[in-house]
Design an enzyme around this catalytic site. Structure first.
Site, PDB file in Angstrom:
ATOM      1  N   SER A 127       0.940  -1.265  -0.040  1.00 26.97           N
ATOM      2  CA  SER A 127      -0.007  -0.085   0.166  1.00 26.97           C
ATOM      3  C   SER A 127       0.865   1.283  -0.042  1.00 26.97           C
ATOM      4  O   SER A 127       1.839   1.189   0.553  1.00 26.97           O
ATOM      5  CB  SER A 127      -0.819  -0.020   1.257  1.00 26.97           C
ATOM      6  N   TYR A 153      -2.165  -0.843  10.618  1.00 30.69           N
ATOM      7  CA  TYR A 153      -2.435  -1.416   9.241  1.00 30.69           C
ATOM      8  C   TYR A 153      -1.130  -1.226   8.558  1.00 30.69           C
ATOM      9  O   TYR A 153      -0.723  -2.138   8.017  1.00 30.69           O
ATOM     10  CB  TYR A 153      -3.815  -1.051   8.775  1.00 30.69           C
ATOM     11  N   LYS A 157       1.798  -3.603   6.538  1.00 29.30           N
ATOM     12  CA  LYS A 157       2.172  -4.042   5.368  1.00 29.30           C
ATOM     13  C   LYS A 157       3.874  -3.869   5.125  1.00 29.30           C
ATOM     14  O   LYS A 157       4.427  -4.418   4.209  1.00 29.30           O
ATOM     15  CB  LYS A 157       1.567  -2.669   4.393  1.00 29.30           C
TER      16      LYS A 157
HETATM   17  P1  NAD Z   1     -11.001  -6.906   0.712  1.00 28.15           P
HETATM   18  O1  NAD Z   1     -11.486  -6.738   2.359  1.00 28.15           O
HETATM   19  O2  NAD Z   1     -12.279  -6.300  -0.212  1.00 28.15           O
HETATM   20  O3  NAD Z   1     -10.310  -8.056   0.248  1.00 28.15           O
HETATM   21  C1  NAD Z   1      -9.587  -8.939   1.202  1.00 28.15           C
HETATM   22  C2  NAD Z   1     -10.044 -10.250   1.258  1.00 28.15           C
HETATM   23  O4  NAD Z   1      -9.183 -11.074   2.069  1.00 28.15           O
HETATM   24  C3  NAD Z   1     -11.483 -10.555   1.846  1.00 28.15           C
HETATM   25  O5  NAD Z   1     -12.240 -11.374   0.832  1.00 28.15           O
HETATM   26  C4  NAD Z   1     -11.280 -11.444   3.156  1.00 28.15           C
HETATM   27  O6  NAD Z   1     -12.434 -11.984   3.590  1.00 28.15           O
HETATM   28  C5  NAD Z   1     -10.003 -12.085   2.860  1.00 28.15           C
HETATM   29  N1  NAD Z   1      -9.185 -12.153   4.454  1.00 28.15           N
HETATM   30  C6  NAD Z   1      -8.859 -11.372   5.381  1.00 28.15           C
HETATM   31  N2  NAD Z   1      -8.183 -12.056   6.267  1.00 28.15           N
HETATM   32  C7  NAD Z   1      -8.291 -13.430   5.707  1.00 28.15           C
HETATM   33  C8  NAD Z   1      -7.751 -14.524   6.261  1.00 28.15           C
HETATM   34  N3  NAD Z   1      -7.001 -14.559   7.596  1.00 28.15           N
HETATM   35  N4  NAD Z   1      -7.750 -15.672   5.475  1.00 28.15           N
HETATM   36  C9  NAD Z   1      -8.405 -15.699   4.449  1.00 28.15           C
HETATM   37  N5  NAD Z   1      -8.895 -14.701   3.866  1.00 28.15           N
HETATM   38  C10 NAD Z   1      -8.815 -13.505   4.692  1.00 28.15           C
HETATM   39  O7  NAD Z   1      -9.864  -5.855   0.386  1.00 28.15           O
HETATM   40  P2  NAD Z   1      -9.340  -5.174  -0.983  1.00 28.15           P
HETATM   41  O8  NAD Z   1      -9.647  -3.994  -0.927  1.00 28.15           O
HETATM   42  O9  NAD Z   1      -9.843  -6.067  -2.052  1.00 28.15           O
HETATM   43  O10 NAD Z   1      -7.844  -5.384  -0.655  1.00 28.15           O
HETATM   44  C11 NAD Z   1      -7.124  -6.458  -1.018  1.00 28.15           C
HETATM   45  C12 NAD Z   1      -5.494  -6.328  -0.413  1.00 28.15           C
HETATM   46  O11 NAD Z   1      -5.060  -4.832  -0.914  1.00 28.15           O
HETATM   47  C13 NAD Z   1      -5.403  -6.058   0.935  1.00 28.15           C
HETATM   48  O12 NAD Z   1      -4.188  -6.644   1.524  1.00 28.15           O
HETATM   49  C14 NAD Z   1      -5.410  -4.528   1.227  1.00 28.15           C
HETATM   50  O13 NAD Z   1      -4.660  -4.335   2.461  1.00 28.15           O
HETATM   51  C15 NAD Z   1      -4.525  -4.212   0.137  1.00 28.15           C
HETATM   52  N6  NAD Z   1      -4.752  -2.665  -0.294  1.00 28.15           N
HETATM   53  C16 NAD Z   1      -6.175  -2.373  -0.295  1.00 28.15           C
HETATM   54  C17 NAD Z   1      -6.374  -0.971  -0.498  1.00 28.15           C
HETATM   55  C18 NAD Z   1      -7.510  -0.423  -0.683  1.00 28.15           C
HETATM   56  O14 NAD Z   1      -7.734   0.643  -0.606  1.00 28.15           O
HETATM   57  N7  NAD Z   1      -8.735  -1.143  -1.120  1.00 28.15           N
HETATM   58  C19 NAD Z   1      -5.276  -0.023  -0.814  1.00 28.15           C
HETATM   59  C20 NAD Z   1      -3.888  -0.680  -0.514  1.00 28.15           C
HETATM   60  C21 NAD Z   1      -3.798  -1.938  -0.197  1.00 28.15           C
HETATM   61  N1  UFG Z   2     -12.440  11.044   3.472  1.00 30.55           N
HETATM   62  C1  UFG Z   2     -13.458  11.932   3.994  1.00 30.55           C
HETATM   63  N2  UFG Z   2     -14.748  11.358   4.449  1.00 30.55           N
HETATM   64  C2  UFG Z   2     -14.631  10.208   4.704  1.00 30.55           C
HETATM   65  C3  UFG Z   2     -13.826   9.132   4.181  1.00 30.55           C
HETATM   66  C4  UFG Z   2     -12.719   9.514   3.828  1.00 30.55           C
HETATM   67  O1  UFG Z   2     -12.998  13.150   3.841  1.00 30.55           O
HETATM   68  O2  UFG Z   2     -15.794   9.590   5.198  1.00 30.55           O
HETATM   69  C5  UFG Z   2     -11.162  11.659   3.029  1.00 30.55           C
HETATM   70  C6  UFG Z   2      -9.806  11.240   3.783  1.00 30.55           C
HETATM   71  O3  UFG Z   2      -9.541  12.229   4.740  1.00 30.55           O
HETATM   72  C7  UFG Z   2      -8.917  11.564   2.876  1.00 30.55           C
HETATM   73  C8  UFG Z   2      -9.514  10.757   1.439  1.00 30.55           C
HETATM   74  O4  UFG Z   2     -11.180  10.841   1.725  1.00 30.55           O
HETATM   75  O5  UFG Z   2      -8.448  12.676   2.568  1.00 30.55           O
HETATM   76  C9  UFG Z   2      -9.283   9.353   0.947  1.00 30.55           C
HETATM   77  O6  UFG Z   2      -9.353   8.501   2.273  1.00 30.55           O
HETATM   78  P1  UFG Z   2      -9.801   6.778   2.320  1.00 30.55           P
HETATM   79  O7  UFG Z   2      -9.898   6.439   3.676  1.00 30.55           O
HETATM   80  O8  UFG Z   2     -10.556   6.459   1.009  1.00 30.55           O
HETATM   81  O9  UFG Z   2      -8.195   6.699   1.786  1.00 30.55           O
HETATM   82  P2  UFG Z   2      -6.743   6.991   2.524  1.00 30.55           P
HETATM   83  O10 UFG Z   2      -6.101   7.772   1.431  1.00 30.55           O
HETATM   84  O11 UFG Z   2      -6.844   7.568   3.918  1.00 30.55           O
HETATM   85  O12 UFG Z   2      -6.216   5.459   2.704  1.00 30.55           O
HETATM   86  C10 UFG Z   2      -6.502   4.438   1.726  1.00 30.55           C
HETATM   87  C11 UFG Z   2      -6.552   3.071   2.503  1.00 30.55           C
HETATM   88  C12 UFG Z   2      -5.305   2.740   2.935  1.00 30.55           C
HETATM   89  C13 UFG Z   2      -4.213   2.608   1.862  1.00 30.55           C
HETATM   90  C14 UFG Z   2      -4.329   3.972   0.964  1.00 30.55           C
HETATM   91  C15 UFG Z   2      -3.386   4.107   0.047  1.00 30.55           C
HETATM   92  O13 UFG Z   2      -7.471   3.045   3.608  1.00 30.55           O
HETATM   93  O14 UFG Z   2      -5.363   1.458   3.381  1.00 30.55           O
HETATM   94  O15 UFG Z   2      -5.460   4.320   0.862  1.00 30.55           O
HETATM   95  O16 UFG Z   2      -3.388   2.997  -0.910  1.00 30.55           O
HETATM   96  F1  UFG Z   2      -2.804   2.367   2.221  1.00 30.55           F
END
Ligand code: NAD
Ligand code: UFG
Length: 350
Positions: A127, A153, A157
């Site tokens: 991330s 979190y 990572k």
């Molecule tokens: P998501 O929660 O939709 O998908 C993650 C999946 O992993 C879920 O289906 C959950 O049921 C499964 N899971 C969690 N713990 C588990 C375990 N112990 N065993 C088996 N399955 C398990 O999340 P996503 O948005 O698809 O994210 C996927 C990956 O990308 C995650 O590792 C997340 O941290 C990373 N990531 C997401 C974002 C974002 O904003 N969505 C940004 C950066 C990184």
């Molecule tokens: N925000 C609001 N109101 C809300 C939710 C979010 O104003 O109800 C704002 C936040 O302050 C931020 C922007 O929208 O400025 C984006 O917020 P998100 O929570 O959607 O995303 P972040 O950038 O904080 O973080 C996300 C994931 C992290 C990941 C990161 C970069 O939560 O796990 O993107 O990938 F690491």
């Protein structure tokens, strides 16, 4: 040469499910493992609907080492794409041990199985959060990471990235690709896949979707006194289908050692701009109010995606308008599906 079978952990989740569709369309053979803690089983039906293929599914927790070993015993995998993990920043502050156990121990169990069964290729979902606070908001892979991280979190990572580096030192045949995602939003153009968290969401786009659906009264914008043109925070939003395609590009260029790539668009959009574009696409104003800053938020952060473009031949193609259009389409289709499912269960009750 055979592409080899892939184990996709977290494959029913938001990013995982979109990637599974792209993988199948690119001709990859795969199995999915997920404990469904943040996803729903019917995602599998939609994957089948979209691709005509129903991958083998393991409803298994990565923390259950014995069951995980059985998956590897039978699997004959060449590569693992590791999405499974918990990702809610606020929850990780309240329950850090749950996050360390799930994300770190889960990954350790996975790596132990990979070592035992000679699976030496892994793509890991990292991330942008690992960059923490930097002097320059444009994140480049060469920057030092892991400093000034504001939540457990993010630390999981960073720690997993470090564990993967140690594994690659232990065994020089290991091929590790770390993908640092920026802010994934949007949905599959079909409206069959999208983001549907099991709990109350805390990321911007899922909250906007709940406001649009009428489940939440208004969006709280966290701070309008940042040093940005409109005072709200700026992020690098990336369409989830572009992100999914980034995994195919990465898969095709895996090599020994550790490779790290940013997957982002390279440009920043403010929260207020997101609200405006969404309102325009939905032809309805989105109720919102300004509230206090959210602790730990950075004012501006976006990717330098040039390494991925140069080495993987990948760059984003879809725009913010595409993200909004596909999100709205997903909202509409999933509301219809829920209504039909409701009718079905009424019939069953009769
Ligand atoms: P998501 O929660 O939709 O998908 C993650 C999946 O992993 C879920 O289906 C959950 O049921 C499964 N899971 C969690 N713990 C588990 C375990 N112990 N065993 C088996 N399955 C398990 O999340 P996503 O948005 O698809 O994210 C996927 C990956 O990308 C995650 O590792 C997340 O941290 C990373 N990531 C997401 C974002 C974002 O904003 N969505 C940004 C950066 C990184
Ligand atoms: N925000 C609001 N109101 C809300 C939710 C979010 O104003 O109800 C704002 C936040 O302050 C931020 C922007 O929208 O400025 C984006 O917020 P998100 O929570 O959607 O995303 P972040 O950038 O904080 O973080 C996300 C994931 C992290 C990941 C990161 C970069 O939560 O796990 O993107 O990938 F690491």
């Amino acid at each position: 040469m055979s592409k080899g079978k892939i184990l996709v952990t977290g494959g029913t989740g938001y990013i995982g499910s979109h990637t599974v569709v792209e993988l199948i369309e690119a001709g990859y053979d795969l199995e999915i493992l997920d404990n469904l803690s943040n996803s729903k089983i019917d995602v599998l039906t939609r994957i089948d609907e979209l691709t005509g293929i129903s991958p083998k599914f393991h409803d298994i927790d990565l923390l259950d080492e014995a069951k995980l070993r059985k998956v590897f015993e039978k699997g004959d995998f060449k590569t693992v794409i590791h999405f499974a993990g918990l990702k809610a920043v606020a929850e990780s502050i309240k329950e850090p041990l749950k996050y360390y156990e799930n994300n770190i121990t889960g990954t350790l169990n996975l790596l132990k199985c990979m070592e035992e069964f000679g699976v030496k290729r892994i793509i890991f979902s990292s991330s942008a959060t690992v960059y923490g606070e930097q002097d320059n908001p444009c994140c480049v892979e060469t920057m030092e990471v892991g400093r000034k991280l504001t939540n457990p979190y993010g630390r999981t990572k960073y720690m997993i990235e470090e564990i993967l580096r140690d594994v690659a030192v232990m065994d020089p045949e290991f091929e590790v690709t770390i993908l640092r995602y920026f802010n994934p939003v949007g949905a599959h153009a079909s409206g069959l896949l999208g983001e549907d968290p099991n709990d109350i969401p805390n990321n911007l786009m899922p909250i906007i979707m709940r406001v649009a659906a009428g489940d939440i009264a208004e969006l709280s914008i966290y701070g309008n006194d940042y040093d940005t043109p409109d005072g709200t925070c700026i992020r690098d939003y990336i369409h989830v289908v572009d992100l999914a395609k980034g995994h195919i590009a990465a898969l095709e260029k895996m090599k020994r050692g550790v490779q790290v790539y940013n997957l982002g668009s390279g440009s920043g959009v403010s929260v207020l701009e997101m609200v405006k574009v969404f309102s325009k696409a939905s032809e309805k104003p989105l109720p919102h109010k300004m509230v206090e800053r959210r602790p730990g938020d950075l004012a501006v952060t976006y990717a330098d995606p040039s390494k991925a473009e140069k080495e993987l031949g990948w760059k984003t193609e879809l725009t913010i308008d595409d993200m909004m259009r596909d999100t709205l389409n997903y909202l509409e289709k999933s509301a219809k599906r829920k209504k039909e499912d409701g009718k079905q269960s009424c019939k069953t009750l009769d």
